[in-house]
Design a protein around this motif. Structure first.
Motif, mmCIF file in Angstrom:
data_model
loop_
_atom_site.group_PDB
_atom_site.id
_atom_site.type_symbol
_atom_site.label_atom_id
_atom_site.label_comp_id
_atom_site.label_asym_id
_atom_site.label_seq_id
_atom_site.Cartn_x
_atom_site.Cartn_y
_atom_site.Cartn_z
ATOM 1 N N LYS A 1 0.825 -1.204 0.000
ATOM 2 C CA LYS A 1 0.000 0.000 0.000
ATOM 3 C C LYS A 1 0.863 1.259 0.000
ATOM 4 O O LYS A 1 0.423 2.327 -0.410
ATOM 5 C CB LYS A 1 -0.933 0.016 1.217
ATOM 6 N N SER A 2 2.094 1.123 0.440
ATOM 7 C CA SER A 2 3.018 2.259 0.482
ATOM 8 C C SER A 2 3.852 2.391 -0.797
ATOM 9 O O SER A 2 4.691 3.282 -0.899
ATOM 10 C CB SER A 2 3.971 2.104 1.670
ATOM 11 N N LEU B 1 -5.185 4.442 -7.174
ATOM 12 C CA LEU B 1 -4.756 5.689 -6.538
ATOM 13 C C LEU B 1 -5.895 6.304 -5.729
ATOM 14 O O LEU B 1 -5.697 6.748 -4.589
ATOM 15 C CB LEU B 1 -4.257 6.676 -7.594
ATOM 16 N N HIS B 2 -7.097 6.348 -6.296
ATOM 17 C CA HIS B 2 -8.233 6.935 -5.585
ATOM 18 C C HIS B 2 -8.590 6.143 -4.335
ATOM 19 O O HIS B 2 -8.991 6.718 -3.316
ATOM 20 C CB HIS B 2 -9.447 7.017 -6.519
ATOM 21 N N SER B 3 -8.444 4.827 -4.403
ATOM 22 C CA SER B 3 -8.785 3.970 -3.261
ATOM 23 C C SER B 3 -7.631 3.810 -2.286
ATOM 24 O O SER B 3 -7.770 3.114 -1.274
ATOM 25 C CB SER B 3 -9.221 2.589 -3.755
ATOM 26 N N GLN B 4 -6.489 4.428 -2.613
ATOM 27 C CA GLN B 4 -5.273 4.326 -1.802
ATOM 28 C C GLN B 4 -4.778 2.887 -1.695
ATOM 29 O O GLN B 4 -4.168 2.500 -0.704
ATOM 30 C CB GLN B 4 -5.491 4.923 -0.402
ATOM 31 N N ARG B 5 -5.052 2.094 -2.746
ATOM 32 C CA ARG B 5 -4.511 0.735 -2.785
ATOM 33 C C ARG B 5 -2.996 0.783 -2.910
ATOM 34 O O ARG B 5 -2.293 -0.075 -2.381
ATOM 35 C CB ARG B 5 -5.124 -0.045 -3.965
ATOM 36 N N ALA C 1 0.351 3.928 -3.006
ATOM 37 C CA ALA C 1 0.580 5.271 -2.466
ATOM 38 C C ALA C 1 0.705 6.352 -3.526
ATOM 39 O O ALA C 1 0.426 7.521 -3.264
ATOM 40 C CB ALA C 1 1.831 5.267 -1.600
ATOM 41 N N GLY C 2 1.142 5.982 -4.742
ATOM 42 C CA GLY C 2 1.346 7.011 -5.750
ATOM 43 C C GLY C 2 1.821 6.420 -7.056
ATOM 44 O O GLY C 2 1.998 5.209 -7.188
ATOM 45 N N ASN D 1 -1.770 11.953 -5.801
ATOM 46 C CA ASN D 1 -0.383 11.481 -5.679
ATOM 47 C C ASN D 1 0.174 10.926 -6.990
ATOM 48 O O ASN D 1 0.874 9.918 -7.010
ATOM 49 C CB ASN D 1 -0.272 10.420 -4.579
#
Length: 288
Positions: free
Chosen positions: A228-229, A250-254, A256-257, A279
């Motif tokens: 996830k990072s 990216l929108h779901s923060q699955r 990090a960028g 990000n």
């Protein structure tokens, strides 16, 4: 290209009797036929549509055309013309010409996220003096998926330039080699690539455009297996990435960028979700 530097122009004149720069399809077809079919060598930048039309026209009408040189690495636009593909006319490309500058771009992408550049820019615009911790990239791992000339150059640059305090080469970030050849042998890589992705802080795509690499980087094969990072980067071909899957990740923060310089269709459509993805460091195919 808009113009040639004086050095390049001088070299061309030293090795040719005549050259002409054409910047658009319209400009090319406005050249008189006697001049248009007099060129022995074509040095072409793979502009979608224009390059293909140019090669088709030359193959159908020119008796002088003897050699094609691609000013980019990819040759798929030219080789999609069957008469050229099946001819004896040689095709050379700019393999290796952009490897160093693309390696620098990858370093920029890594540092952009590790040092939280976007966040600090927002704080500056808001006149917000707020400290936040940044990351030490020498402790990170980079997975290179597509280990050709560009991928190997990235590996060398990362190992040579990103070091911890004391410049001790044995402590540079380890680089995982997920070679394009190995990926191809596994029929898409679903059994090979995810194992490397799960351990990597940065995942770099530098795959060529092929039927087997179309949408290779997607939710099931890539983003669901990343930390996830982790940060995803693509400097290969835009066709290798499922852009909607990346936007969702990216929108779901699955993840990090991301860092992108290539896209399926360029210019990027205003309706493309990547414009609004968080990000995301994005450039309009100008890293090289």
């Amino acid at each position: 290209m808009a113009k040639l530097t004086s050095v390049v122009a001088k070299e061309l004149l030293a090795h040719t009797s005549y050259y002409k720069i054409v910047q658009s399809r319209e400009e090319y077809f406005n050249i008189s036929k006697s001049e248009r079919y007099s060129f022995d060598v074509l040095a072409v930048w793979g502009l979608p549509g224009f390059a293909k039309a140019l090669i088709e026209d030359q193959m159908d009408n020119s008796k002088a055309f003897k050699w094609l040189h691609s000013l980019s690495v990819g040759c798929d636009e030219y080789c999609s013309v069957k008469s050229f593909r099946e001819s004896a006319i040689p095709c050379t490309n700019a393999r290796g010409a952009f490897s160093d500058v693309l390696a620098e771009y990858v370093l920029l992408g890594i540092l952009y996220h590790a040092k939280h550049v976007e966040s600090f820019q927002r704080k500056r615009e808001a006149q917000n003096w707020q400290i936040e911790p940044v990351e030490l990239v020498s402790s990170k791992t980079l997975a290179v998926v597509g280990y050709g000339d560009i991928g190997s150059s990235v590996r060398q640059d990362v190992q040579a330039r990103i070091r911890n305090e004391g410049d001790r080469s044995e402590q540079v970030p380890p680089v995982r080699n997920e070679g394009a050849g190995a990926v191809g042998r596994r029929g898409g890589g679903s059994g090979l690539v995810p194992a490397g992705l799960a351990e990597s802080d940065y995942v770099l795509g530098s795959l060529p455009k092929m039927v087997s690499t179309d949408n290779f980087f997607n939710k099931a094969n890539t983003f669901d297996h990343m930390k996830k990072s982790a940060i995803f980067m693509n400097i290969g071909r835009g066709t290798t990435l499922d852009e909607d899957d990346l936007a969702t990740a990216l929108h779901s923060q699955r993840i990090a960028g991301a860092v992108l310089d290539v896209f399926k269709k360029e210019p990027l459509a205003k309706s493309n979700r990547l414009w609004y993805a968080p990000n995301l460091f994005m450039t309009p195919h100008c890293a090289d």
